[in-house]
Design a protein around this motif. Structure first.
Motif, PDB file in Angstrom:
ATOM      1  N   HIS A  61       0.824  -1.225   0.000  1.00  0.00           N
ATOM      2  CA  HIS A  61       0.000   0.000   0.000  1.00  0.00           C
ATOM      3  C   HIS A  61       0.852   1.266   0.000  1.00  0.00           C
ATOM      4  O   HIS A  61       0.631   2.189  -0.781  1.00  0.00           O
ATOM      5  CB  HIS A  61      -0.908  -0.020   1.218  1.00  0.00           C
ATOM      6  CG  HIS A  61      -1.959   1.039   1.171  1.00  0.00           C
ATOM      7  ND1 HIS A  61      -3.102   0.908   0.430  1.00  0.00           N
ATOM      8  CD2 HIS A  61      -2.024   2.259   1.753  1.00  0.00           C
ATOM      9  CE1 HIS A  61      -3.832   1.985   0.569  1.00  0.00           C
ATOM     10  NE2 HIS A  61      -3.208   2.827   1.361  1.00  0.00           N
ATOM     11  N   TYR A  80      -9.932  38.004  -3.790  1.00  0.00           N
ATOM     12  CA  TYR A  80     -10.692  38.571  -2.676  1.00  0.00           C
ATOM     13  C   TYR A  80     -10.097  39.885  -2.175  1.00  0.00           C
ATOM     14  O   TYR A  80     -10.789  40.886  -2.063  1.00  0.00           O
ATOM     15  CB  TYR A  80     -10.796  37.563  -1.524  1.00  0.00           C
ATOM     16  CG  TYR A  80     -11.871  37.965  -0.552  1.00  0.00           C
ATOM     17  CD1 TYR A  80     -13.205  37.670  -0.808  1.00  0.00           C
ATOM     18  CD2 TYR A  80     -11.569  38.700   0.593  1.00  0.00           C
ATOM     19  CE1 TYR A  80     -14.206  38.087   0.048  1.00  0.00           C
ATOM     20  CE2 TYR A  80     -12.570  39.113   1.449  1.00  0.00           C
ATOM     21  CZ  TYR A  80     -13.884  38.797   1.184  1.00  0.00           C
ATOM     22  OH  TYR A  80     -14.869  39.223   2.025  1.00  0.00           O
ATOM     23  N   ASN A 111      -7.270   1.701   5.636  1.00  0.00           N
ATOM     24  CA  ASN A 111      -5.904   2.055   5.276  1.00  0.00           C
ATOM     25  C   ASN A 111      -5.907   3.190   4.248  1.00  0.00           C
ATOM     26  O   ASN A 111      -6.289   3.000   3.110  1.00  0.00           O
ATOM     27  CB  ASN A 111      -5.224   0.810   4.704  1.00  0.00           C
ATOM     28  CG  ASN A 111      -3.725   0.948   4.758  1.00  0.00           C
ATOM     29  OD1 ASN A 111      -3.219   2.037   5.044  1.00  0.00           O
ATOM     30  ND2 ASN A 111      -3.014  -0.138   4.493  1.00  0.00           N
ATOM     31  N   ILE A 112      -5.545   4.369   4.678  1.00  0.00           N
ATOM     32  CA  ILE A 112      -5.526   5.519   3.770  1.00  0.00           C
ATOM     33  C   ILE A 112      -4.083   5.884   3.468  1.00  0.00           C
ATOM     34  O   ILE A 112      -3.268   6.022   4.390  1.00  0.00           O
ATOM     35  CB  ILE A 112      -6.256   6.737   4.392  1.00  0.00           C
ATOM     36  CG1 ILE A 112      -7.692   6.347   4.747  1.00  0.00           C
ATOM     37  CG2 ILE A 112      -6.256   7.911   3.431  1.00  0.00           C
ATOM     38  CD1 ILE A 112      -8.465   7.438   5.439  1.00  0.00           C
ATOM     39  N   HIS A 113      -3.796   6.069   2.217  1.00  0.00           N
ATOM     40  CA  HIS A 113      -2.433   6.394   1.795  1.00  0.00           C
ATOM     41  C   HIS A 113      -2.034   7.767   2.342  1.00  0.00           C
ATOM     42  O   HIS A 113      -2.864   8.678   2.457  1.00  0.00           O
ATOM     43  CB  HIS A 113      -2.382   6.399   0.258  1.00  0.00           C
ATOM     44  CG  HIS A 113      -0.993   6.421  -0.288  1.00  0.00           C
ATOM     45  ND1 HIS A 113      -0.270   7.570  -0.398  1.00  0.00           N
ATOM     46  CD2 HIS A 113      -0.208   5.422  -0.738  1.00  0.00           C
ATOM     47  CE1 HIS A 113       0.919   7.295  -0.913  1.00  0.00           C
ATOM     48  NE2 HIS A 113       0.968   5.988  -1.128  1.00  0.00           N
ATOM     49  N   TYR A 167      -0.455  10.241   1.053  1.00  0.00           N
ATOM     50  CA  TYR A 167      -0.746  11.378   0.173  1.00  0.00           C
ATOM     51  C   TYR A 167      -2.223  11.715   0.193  1.00  0.00           C
ATOM     52  O   TYR A 167      -2.608  12.891   0.138  1.00  0.00           O
ATOM     53  CB  TYR A 167      -0.313  11.050  -1.265  1.00  0.00           C
ATOM     54  CG  TYR A 167       1.174  10.977  -1.457  1.00  0.00           C
ATOM     55  CD1 TYR A 167       2.048  11.282  -0.432  1.00  0.00           C
ATOM     56  CD2 TYR A 167       1.700  10.599  -2.679  1.00  0.00           C
ATOM     57  CE1 TYR A 167       3.409  11.204  -0.609  1.00  0.00           C
ATOM     58  CE2 TYR A 167       3.059  10.519  -2.874  1.00  0.00           C
ATOM     59  CZ  TYR A 167       3.915  10.817  -1.833  1.00  0.00           C
ATOM     60  OH  TYR A 167       5.253  10.744  -2.019  1.00  0.00           O
ATOM     61  N   LEU A 199      -2.867  13.786   3.081  1.00  0.00           N
ATOM     62  CA  LEU A 199      -2.424  15.160   2.812  1.00  0.00           C
ATOM     63  C   LEU A 199      -3.474  15.908   2.002  1.00  0.00           C
ATOM     64  O   LEU A 199      -3.820  17.061   2.297  1.00  0.00           O
ATOM     65  CB  LEU A 199      -1.124  15.155   2.016  1.00  0.00           C
ATOM     66  CG  LEU A 199       0.174  14.955   2.781  1.00  0.00           C
ATOM     67  CD1 LEU A 199       1.346  14.925   1.804  1.00  0.00           C
ATOM     68  CD2 LEU A 199       0.371  16.105   3.763  1.00  0.00           C
ATOM     69  N   TRP A 200      -4.009  15.265   0.961  1.00  0.00           N
ATOM     70  CA  TRP A 200      -4.989  15.930   0.105  1.00  0.00           C
ATOM     71  C   TRP A 200      -6.277  16.225   0.849  1.00  0.00           C
ATOM     72  O   TRP A 200      -6.889  17.267   0.657  1.00  0.00           O
ATOM     73  CB  TRP A 200      -5.267  15.070  -1.146  1.00  0.00           C
ATOM     74  CG  TRP A 200      -4.051  14.822  -1.964  1.00  0.00           C
ATOM     75  CD1 TRP A 200      -2.973  15.646  -2.066  1.00  0.00           C
ATOM     76  CD2 TRP A 200      -3.770  13.691  -2.798  1.00  0.00           C
ATOM     77  NE1 TRP A 200      -2.030  15.104  -2.899  1.00  0.00           N
ATOM     78  CE2 TRP A 200      -2.493  13.909  -3.369  1.00  0.00           C
ATOM     79  CE3 TRP A 200      -4.460  12.529  -3.120  1.00  0.00           C
ATOM     80  CZ2 TRP A 200      -1.903  13.003  -4.240  1.00  0.00           C
ATOM     81  CZ3 TRP A 200      -3.874  11.631  -3.995  1.00  0.00           C
ATOM     82  CH2 TRP A 200      -2.609  11.857  -4.545  1.00  0.00           C
ATOM     83  N   GLY A 216      -5.540  19.128   3.135  1.00  0.00           N
ATOM     84  CA  GLY A 216      -5.412  20.339   2.322  1.00  0.00           C
ATOM     85  C   GLY A 216      -6.769  20.862   1.884  1.00  0.00           C
ATOM     86  O   GLY A 216      -7.045  22.065   1.971  1.00  0.00           O
ATOM     87  N   LEU A 271      -8.507  24.436   2.827  1.00  0.00           N
ATOM     88  CA  LEU A 271      -8.946  25.363   1.787  1.00  0.00           C
ATOM     89  C   LEU A 271     -10.359  25.864   2.084  1.00  0.00           C
ATOM     90  O   LEU A 271     -10.633  27.070   2.015  1.00  0.00           O
ATOM     91  CB  LEU A 271      -8.915  24.638   0.439  1.00  0.00           C
ATOM     92  CG  LEU A 271      -8.784  25.500  -0.803  1.00  0.00           C
ATOM     93  CD1 LEU A 271      -7.512  26.312  -0.765  1.00  0.00           C
ATOM     94  CD2 LEU A 271      -8.835  24.623  -2.043  1.00  0.00           C
ATOM     95  N   PHE A 283     -11.473  29.658   2.817  1.00  0.00           N
ATOM     96  CA  PHE A 283     -12.504  30.408   2.075  1.00  0.00           C
ATOM     97  C   PHE A 283     -13.480  31.064   3.046  1.00  0.00           C
ATOM     98  O   PHE A 283     -13.783  32.252   2.953  1.00  0.00           O
ATOM     99  CB  PHE A 283     -13.290  29.468   1.150  1.00  0.00           C
ATOM    100  CG  PHE A 283     -12.516  29.001  -0.056  1.00  0.00           C
ATOM    101  CD1 PHE A 283     -11.477  29.747  -0.572  1.00  0.00           C
ATOM    102  CD2 PHE A 283     -12.855  27.813  -0.690  1.00  0.00           C
ATOM    103  CE1 PHE A 283     -10.773  29.315  -1.689  1.00  0.00           C
ATOM    104  CE2 PHE A 283     -12.162  27.368  -1.804  1.00  0.00           C
ATOM    105  CZ  PHE A 283     -11.117  28.120  -2.310  1.00  0.00           C
ATOM    106  N   THR A 301     -11.866  33.986   5.044  1.00  0.00           N
ATOM    107  CA  THR A 301     -11.691  35.274   4.347  1.00  0.00           C
ATOM    108  C   THR A 301     -13.017  36.000   4.205  1.00  0.00           C
ATOM    109  O   THR A 301     -13.090  37.214   4.390  1.00  0.00           O
ATOM    110  CB  THR A 301     -11.057  35.083   2.960  1.00  0.00           C
ATOM    111  OG1 THR A 301     -11.641  33.962   2.313  1.00  0.00           O
ATOM    112  CG2 THR A 301      -9.568  34.886   3.042  1.00  0.00           C
ATOM    113  N   VAL A 302     -14.084  35.252   3.883  1.00  0.00           N
ATOM    114  CA  VAL A 302     -15.390  35.900   3.722  1.00  0.00           C
ATOM    115  C   VAL A 302     -15.878  36.433   5.074  1.00  0.00           C
ATOM    116  O   VAL A 302     -16.449  37.528   5.156  1.00  0.00           O
ATOM    117  CB  VAL A 302     -16.403  34.920   3.096  1.00  0.00           C
ATOM    118  CG1 VAL A 302     -17.783  35.539   3.059  1.00  0.00           C
ATOM    119  CG2 VAL A 302     -15.963  34.538   1.690  1.00  0.00           C
TER     120      VAL A 302
END
Lengths: 54, 168
Positions: free
Chosen positions: A12, A39, B2-4, B6, B9-10, B13, B17, B21, B24-25
């Protein structure tokens, strides 16, 4: 042609798409930069703005 | 499960994000005070604007030390009053309505931009810090003269500003 002997097992965490990671990291940074630019510079910098209580 | 690495990370992330968002608003709304133009005003009869105390005489009115109300009527194909003159360093609240069809009230090159709907009163408060001249245009197609529907908004230096006779 792949023969039986050339087959290899990948665990994996042996799968290591570093190129994809780099590309997505680049997209991510671009997205963050463009959002901040849109923004804070394009929107908030475009004064006057409508203001008031929420 | 089982999570890879990466994938983790995604996922993190993407979450950051979304939080970014929203942050900031929220900063824009709470810190800067940016607000939306809503439909909280009472509706009025667009055919009876002549008898409306706010809109029978479109005008600039002083309501506080540095606060002004501006009553604007948009109609085919003009804005009244024109030009609109306000002093720099003031808070100006625009009340805009339409006498006929849907128009818009857009101060060109700024974030002051709203639809103007017959029967509705679009209300927005704007701070003018510096003197300057702005064009006001209609950006909703309102008929054959739409392209010529414009007005001027003049922000005068504070010491030169005077409300015209008959106003206020």
């Amino acid at each position: 042609m792949a023969s039986e002997t050339s087959k290899r097992e990948l665990g994996h965490d042996d799968f290591d798409p570093i190129g994809t990671l780099a590309l997505i990291a680049l997209y991510f940074l671009l997205l963050v930069f463009l959002w901040l630019f849109m923004y804070f510079v394009e929107f908030l910098g475009n004064e006057p703005t409508v203001v008031g209580l929420i | 499960m089982n999570i890879h690495t990466y994938e983790k990370l995604w996922l993190v992330g993407a979450m950051l994000l979304i939080v970014g968002f929203i942050a900031t608003v929220t900063y824009g709304a709470v810190g800067v005070g940016v607000t939306m133009i809503d439909d909280s005003e009472e509706t009025i009869d667009p055919t009876q604007l002549d008898e409306d105390e706010r809109f029978s005489e479109p005008r600039v009115e002083q309501v506080g030390e540095n606060e002004y109300d501006v009553y604007v009527v948009a109609r085919q194909f003009m804005f009244q009053p024109d030009p609109i003159e306000v002093p720099a360093g003031s808070d100006v609240t625009f009340y805009v309505t339409s006498a006929d069809v849907i128009h818009s009230f857009s101060v060109a090159g700024t974030n002051v931009n709203t639809m103007v709907i017959p029967g509705e009163v679009s209300t927005m408060t704007v701070e003018f810090d510096e003197p300057g001249e702005y064009g006001i245009v209609c950006n909703e197609y309102c008929g054959s003269g739409h392209h010529a529907m414009e007005a001027m908004l003049i922000v005068q230096p504070e010491d030169e500003f005077e409300l015209e006779e008959g106003e206020n």
